[in-house]
Enzyme design. Structure first.
Site, PDB file in Angstrom:
ATOM      1  N   HIS A 109       9.556 -10.193  -8.293  1.00  0.00           N
ATOM      2  CA  HIS A 109       8.653 -10.839  -9.258  1.00  0.00           C
ATOM      3  C   HIS A 109       7.255 -10.294  -8.981  1.00  0.00           C
ATOM      4  CE1 HIS A 109       6.842 -13.915 -11.766  1.00  0.00           C
ATOM      5  NE2 HIS A 109       5.997 -14.201 -10.788  1.00  0.00           N
ATOM      6  N   ASN A 143       5.929 -11.273   5.290  1.00  0.00           N
ATOM      7  CA  ASN A 143       6.474 -11.321   6.647  1.00  0.00           C
ATOM      8  C   ASN A 143       6.518 -12.751   7.183  1.00  0.00           C
ATOM      9  OD1 ASN A 143       5.701  -8.570   6.103  1.00  0.00           O
ATOM     10  ND2 ASN A 143       5.990  -8.181   8.296  1.00  0.00           N
ATOM     11  N   LYS A 190       0.849  -1.194   0.000  1.00  0.00           N
ATOM     12  CA  LYS A 190       0.000   0.000   0.000  1.00  0.00           C
ATOM     13  C   LYS A 190       0.884   1.243   0.000  1.00  0.00           C
ATOM     14  CE  LYS A 190      -2.580  -3.437   1.233  1.00  0.00           C
ATOM     15  NZ  LYS A 190      -1.843  -4.687   1.409  1.00  0.00           N
ATOM     16  N   PHE A 226      15.187   6.742   8.268  1.00  0.00           N
ATOM     17  CA  PHE A 226      15.098   7.768   7.236  1.00  0.00           C
ATOM     18  C   PHE A 226      14.264   8.955   7.712  1.00  0.00           C
ATOM     19  CE2 PHE A 226      17.318   5.783   3.866  1.00  0.00           C
ATOM     20  CZ  PHE A 226      17.211   4.432   4.117  1.00  0.00           C
ATOM     21  N   THR A 237       6.012  -6.731   1.142  1.00  0.00           N
ATOM     22  CA  THR A 237       7.008  -7.591   1.802  1.00  0.00           C
ATOM     23  C   THR A 237       6.297  -8.719   2.534  1.00  0.00           C
ATOM     24  OG1 THR A 237       6.925  -6.297   3.847  1.00  0.00           O
ATOM     25  CG2 THR A 237       8.587  -5.662   2.219  1.00  0.00           C
ATOM     26  N   GLU A 295      11.335  -9.429   6.701  1.00  0.00           N
ATOM     27  CA  GLU A 295      10.415  -9.183   5.594  1.00  0.00           C
ATOM     28  C   GLU A 295      11.094  -9.384   4.251  1.00  0.00           C
ATOM     29  OE1 GLU A 295       9.277  -5.182   7.756  1.00  0.00           O
ATOM     30  OE2 GLU A 295       7.971  -5.616   6.084  1.00  0.00           O
TER      31      GLU A 295
HETATM   32  P1  ADP Z   1       1.830  -7.029   5.092  1.00  0.00           P
HETATM   33  O1  ADP Z   1       2.023  -5.759   5.843  1.00  0.00           O
HETATM   34  O2  ADP Z   1       0.680  -7.878   5.516  1.00  0.00           O
HETATM   35  O3  ADP Z   1       3.127  -7.829   4.998  1.00  0.00           O
HETATM   36  P2  ADP Z   1       2.353  -5.958   2.480  1.00  0.00           P
HETATM   37  O4  ADP Z   1       1.709  -4.730   2.008  1.00  0.00           O
HETATM   38  O5  ADP Z   1       3.794  -5.928   2.937  1.00  0.00           O
HETATM   39  O6  ADP Z   1       1.432  -6.609   3.613  1.00  0.00           O
HETATM   40  O7  ADP Z   1       2.220  -7.048   1.307  1.00  0.00           O
HETATM   41  C1  ADP Z   1       2.857  -8.279   1.536  1.00  0.00           C
HETATM   42  C2  ADP Z   1       2.037  -9.392   0.924  1.00  0.00           C
HETATM   43  O8  ADP Z   1       1.896  -9.147  -0.480  1.00  0.00           O
HETATM   44  C3  ADP Z   1       2.744 -10.706   1.046  1.00  0.00           C
HETATM   45  O9  ADP Z   1       2.350 -11.379   2.236  1.00  0.00           O
HETATM   46  C4  ADP Z   1       2.290 -11.468  -0.192  1.00  0.00           C
HETATM   47  O10 ADP Z   1       1.099 -12.183   0.138  1.00  0.00           O
HETATM   48  C5  ADP Z   1       1.950 -10.375  -1.201  1.00  0.00           C
HETATM   49  N1  ADP Z   1       2.930 -10.190  -2.268  1.00  0.00           N
HETATM   50  C6  ADP Z   1       2.589  -9.997  -3.566  1.00  0.00           C
HETATM   51  N2  ADP Z   1       3.667  -9.852  -4.324  1.00  0.00           N
HETATM   52  C7  ADP Z   1       4.741  -9.903  -3.502  1.00  0.00           C
HETATM   53  C8  ADP Z   1       6.140  -9.807  -3.718  1.00  0.00           C
HETATM   54  N3  ADP Z   1       6.659  -9.602  -4.951  1.00  0.00           N
HETATM   55  N4  ADP Z   1       6.970  -9.932  -2.645  1.00  0.00           N
HETATM   56  C9  ADP Z   1       6.464 -10.115  -1.412  1.00  0.00           C
HETATM   57  N5  ADP Z   1       5.143 -10.216  -1.129  1.00  0.00           N
HETATM   58  C10 ADP Z   1       4.282 -10.120  -2.187  1.00  0.00           C
HETATM   59  N1  RBF Z   2      12.808   0.021   7.267  1.00  0.00           N
HETATM   60  C1  RBF Z   2      13.536   0.999   7.910  1.00  0.00           C
HETATM   61  O1  RBF Z   2      13.028   1.621   8.852  1.00  0.00           O
HETATM   62  N2  RBF Z   2      14.820   1.295   7.529  1.00  0.00           N
HETATM   63  C2  RBF Z   2      15.439   0.674   6.480  1.00  0.00           C
HETATM   64  O2  RBF Z   2      16.621   0.953   6.173  1.00  0.00           O
HETATM   65  C3  RBF Z   2      14.700  -0.326   5.764  1.00  0.00           C
HETATM   66  N3  RBF Z   2      15.261  -0.969   4.700  1.00  0.00           N
HETATM   67  C4  RBF Z   2      14.524  -1.922   4.023  1.00  0.00           C
HETATM   68  C5  RBF Z   2      15.076  -2.567   2.906  1.00  0.00           C
HETATM   69  C6  RBF Z   2      14.342  -3.533   2.196  1.00  0.00           C
HETATM   70  C7  RBF Z   2      14.962  -4.201   0.995  1.00  0.00           C
HETATM   71  C8  RBF Z   2      13.009  -3.867   2.617  1.00  0.00           C
HETATM   72  C9  RBF Z   2      12.187  -4.906   1.885  1.00  0.00           C
HETATM   73  C10 RBF Z   2      12.461  -3.237   3.732  1.00  0.00           C
HETATM   74  C11 RBF Z   2      13.203  -2.261   4.445  1.00  0.00           C
HETATM   75  N4  RBF Z   2      12.666  -1.617   5.556  1.00  0.00           N
HETATM   76  C12 RBF Z   2      13.374  -0.632   6.211  1.00  0.00           C
HETATM   77  C13 RBF Z   2      11.416  -2.114   6.165  1.00  0.00           C
HETATM   78  C14 RBF Z   2      10.194  -1.321   5.717  1.00  0.00           C
HETATM   79  O3  RBF Z   2      10.035  -0.230   6.586  1.00  0.00           O
HETATM   80  C15 RBF Z   2       9.010  -2.320   5.833  1.00  0.00           C
HETATM   81  O4  RBF Z   2       9.192  -3.340   4.907  1.00  0.00           O
HETATM   82  C16 RBF Z   2       7.673  -1.678   5.537  1.00  0.00           C
HETATM   83  O5  RBF Z   2       7.436  -0.719   6.510  1.00  0.00           O
HETATM   84  C17 RBF Z   2       6.587  -2.746   5.564  1.00  0.00           C
HETATM   85  O6  RBF Z   2       6.480  -3.280   6.873  1.00  0.00           O
HETATM   86 MG    MG Z   3       5.001  -6.895   4.708  1.00  0.00          MG
END
Ligand code: ADP
Ligand code: RBF
Ligand code: MG
Length: 156
Positions: free
Chosen positions: A86, A31, A23, A111, A29, A81
């Site tokens: 893909h 989890n 969103k 950040f 990501t 996460e």
């Molecule tokens: P949450 O906060 O519940 O983790 P996110 O907004 O981070 O929700 O979306 C993560 C979810 O999106 C994953 O649990 C998975 O079901 C879906 N998803 C779709 N495409 C991807 C992708 N390329 N990498 C990771 N998760 C993905």
């Molecule tokens: N969150 C941070 O607060 N600092 C970071 O440097 C940071 N680096 C990230 C790098 C990657 C490749 C990913 C996938 C996530 C990172 N995040 C970081 C986490 C990010 O805040 C989190 O995935 C989203 O808030 C969704 O929970």
């Molecule tokens: Mg997530």
């Protein structure tokens, strides 16, 4: 060639995270549950990693992973996460996610703005995309860890 504690293999069922990945950031990501996070080797530092991942024994794709406290969001629990490089047609909550961590990119940073966070994550993706083309990284894409069905291998 590999930093300490790597390669590291992990697997777990994808759970609902903080609901602000795809969103707010446009970077979904997947989890892992706390149990998977707690079973990480102690010597594995928090920060940003790259490696391979697959869902439910499917194709193996490149991934980037954040292990840490997400300082930008002041998380209280350590999270693990995975963003898979893909585009999936649907969400895969409840699916089995297998990951192989191979490289460490950088420590987590707090950040000043969301745009800076997103820019940093997009840069991590570029680093991962290139690093995983090296032969010593590509070899892990074929590892039978991603396709085995006996539990022992999953816990390696
Ligand atoms: P949450 O906060 O519940 O983790 P996110 O907004 O981070 O929700 O979306 C993560 C979810 O999106 C994953 O649990 C998975 O079901 C879906 N998803 C779709 N495409 C991807 C992708 N390329 N990498 C990771 N998760 C993905
Ligand atoms: N969150 C941070 O607060 N600092 C970071 O440097 C940071 N680096 C990230 C790098 C990657 C490749 C990913 C996938 C996530 C990172 N995040 C970081 C986490 C990010 O805040 C989190 O995935 C989203 O808030 C969704 O929970
Ligand atoms: Mg997530």
């Amino acid at each position: 060639m590999f930093s300490k504690g790597l390669p590291h293999f992990a697997s777990g069922v994808v759970i609902k995270g903080f609901g602000r990945g795809s969103k707010q950031l446009g970077i979904p990501t997947a989890n892992f549950p706390e149990s998977v996070v707690d079973s990480l080797p102690q010597e594995l530092n928090t920060g940003v990693y790259y490696g391979w991942a697959n869902v439910d024994g499917g194709p193996v794709y490149k991934m980037v992973m954040s292990i840490g406290w997400n300082p930008y969001y002041k998380n209280t629990k350590k999270s693990m996460e995975t963003h898979i490089l893909h585009t999936f047609p649907d969400d895969f909550y409840g699916s089995l996610l297998r990951v192989c961590l191979l490289g460490y990119i950088r420590p987590e940073r707090d950040f000043q703005s969301l745009d800076d966070l997103i820019a940093a994550i997009k840069a991590d993706i570029v680093v991962a995309d290139e690093a995983l083309e090296k032969s010593e990284m590509l070899q892990y894409k074929q590892d039978d860890f991603f396709h085995t069905n006996n539990v022992e291998d999953l816990c390696r």
